[in-house]
Design a protein around this motif. Structure first.
Motif, mmCIF file in Angstrom:
data_model
loop_
_atom_site.group_PDB
_atom_site.id
_atom_site.type_symbol
_atom_site.label_atom_id
_atom_site.label_comp_id
_atom_site.label_asym_id
_atom_site.label_seq_id
_atom_site.Cartn_x
_atom_site.Cartn_y
_atom_site.Cartn_z
ATOM 1 N N UNK A 126 -1.687 -3.824 0.086
ATOM 2 C CA UNK A 126 -0.987 -2.646 0.171
ATOM 3 C C UNK A 126 -2.173 -1.473 0.232
ATOM 4 N N UNK A 127 -2.466 -0.569 1.089
ATOM 5 C CA UNK A 127 -3.405 0.437 1.011
ATOM 6 C C UNK A 127 -2.562 1.801 0.742
ATOM 7 N N UNK A 128 -2.610 2.238 -0.294
ATOM 8 C CA UNK A 128 -1.947 3.467 -0.759
ATOM 9 C C UNK A 128 -2.781 4.556 -0.879
ATOM 10 N N UNK A 129 -2.401 5.758 0.005
ATOM 11 C CA UNK A 129 -2.942 6.968 0.301
ATOM 12 C C UNK A 129 -2.546 7.939 -1.051
ATOM 13 N N UNK A 130 -3.667 8.130 -1.867
ATOM 14 C CA UNK A 130 -3.441 8.783 -3.197
ATOM 15 C C UNK A 130 -3.771 10.479 -2.964
ATOM 16 N N UNK A 131 -4.690 10.844 -2.090
ATOM 17 C CA UNK A 131 -5.007 12.221 -2.186
ATOM 18 C C UNK A 131 -5.797 12.726 -0.730
#
Length: 403
Positions: A126-131
């Motif tokens: 899972x590649x989560x966009x943080x900012x």
């Protein structure tokens, strides 16, 4: 907090995440799928384009077809973006459902690493966009025979992303050409002494240094610096090493170095005027400007960075999740003023920034280096958060270099 209250709160949070979990990861069901090791298989989706609504999370499904070891690395396409890689190992029939219902936890939360796997195992990434804008990410996979780069680009910023990817590819090509130049062999006694400096002040600094081999696997970790800021690299093999250097407030350095002597000088670039440090690990007790003890580690890093860059002027910015009116919290009524706040979220965010300023001054930072601002919920990262994770992105402290 007593045990009964903690358990009640935990149940509430779990219920909240269960309700919104499927909505939070809509593309888990249609994860991009491939096999490892790659063998003769060709991945047909080296470039992926996805919709803006999917920018916060992207999924990959990895089938292990034989025992192997593979390395992985995730990076952002845009320089202002930040992504997190969560890796899950799964045994079952319906991962997307089980992850929510059974609260499956990731086995790893890191953007690069090496993993030994066995035939028949199944992994979800899972590649989560943080900012940042969320223009996309690059995931690099190497099974020891083939090295694959997959670019996932968000449709709303395709032009920017393509331009950035093109520039990065040109840089890589230059580096590859440069590395094939013949270099005379170095006769080292398997030891190199070096020191690390701030590229602006030229003063010695300490950082986290990893020595990697050319496949990105850790060989050794440098954790001790001497009194003069120097370090030693021991038991080196060959004259080419890869160094990974990270330090709070500085640009990460990942570089292939051809050793030409038994001494080494390295420079790290601090963030520059106009840049921000986004800090999610400075915690306050709810509806107060009383710092939690868990914030001290992050504050120490911030303080050290400011002491090392004492010519900068910083603006400490407080942010909240929305602009609601804050009421007094009854359980804090016997504590001090910072625990008993009543007023607007904007005022609370300003007081939180002032609290951090006080801590920094008490620990040696000059007062004329520091300014504060409270934005409340005027600059939310997620305008209409649908779950707790999105709401937590809005509650943050930012430190901007203003001059």
């Amino acid at each position: 907090m007593n045990i009964k209250r903690f358990i009640s709160l935990l149940i509430l949070i779990t219920s909240f995440l269960t309700i919104f979990g499927q909505e939070e990861h809509p593309n888990c069901i249609s994860a991009k799928e491939f096999n490892l090791p790659f063998g003769d298989n060709i991945i047909s989706f080296n470039e992926i384009y996805y919709q803006a609504e999917d920018k916060y999370t992207y999924w990959y499904k990895v089938n292990i077809t034989s025992d192997c070891q593979f390395s992985y690395r995730v990076s952002s396409i845009g320089k202002d973006d930040d992504y997190e890689l969560l890796m899950y190992k799964y045994e079952g029939e319906d991962f997307c459902n089980d992850r929510i219902v059974n609260d499956i936890m990731p086995i790893s939360i890191r953007n690069k690493g090496v993993l030994s796997v066995k035939k028949g195992e199944l992994y979800y990434l899972s590649i989560i966009h943080i900012q940042g804008q969320g223009c996309g990410h690059v995931i690099e996979l190497d099974d020891g025979v083939k090295n694959i780069h997959i670019k996932a680009i968000q449709n709303d910023c395709v032009e920017e992303a393509i331009e950035l990817v093109t520039k990065e590819e040109n840089i890589v090509q230059v580096q590859v050409v440069d590395t094939v130049k013949p270099v005379p062999p170095l006769n080292l006694n398997k030891q190199v002494k070096g020191y690390l400096v701030n590229s602006v002040t030229q003063k010695n600094i300490e950082a986290d240094i990893l020595v990697l081999n050319i496949r990105g696997e850790k060989i050794q970790e440098v954790i001790k610096f001497n009194n003069s800021g120097g370090f030693e690299l021991n038991n080196l093999k060959g004259d080419t090493i890869v160094l990974s250097i990270t330090k709070f407030g500085y640009e990460n350095l990942l570089d292939t170095i051809i050793l030409k002597s038994d001494s080494l000088k390295l420079e790290l670039n601090p963030i520059k005027v106009g840049d921000k440090l986004v800090m999610y690990q400075i915690y306050f007790h709810p509806n107060t400007y009383a710092l939690k003890n868990e914030s001290k580690n992050e504050l120490k890093k911030l303080c050290q960075f400011m002491l090392e860059n004492d010519k900068y002027i910083f603006e400490i910015q407080g942010h909240t999740n929305g602009n609601r009116s804050v009421k007094l919290t009854k359980q804090y009524e016997n504590l001090g003023q910072e625990w008993n706040f009543k007023g607007s979220s904007k005022k609370l965010s300003k007081l939180r920034a002032e609290k951090i300023k006080s801590y920094l001054i008490e620990n040696g930072v000059l007062e004329n280096q520091l300014q504060t601002e409270g934005f409340g919920g005027d600059q939310m990262i997620v305008a209409k958060p649908k779950n707790m994770k999105q709401a937590m992105k809005n509650i943050r402290v930012e430190v901007k270099v203003i001059e």
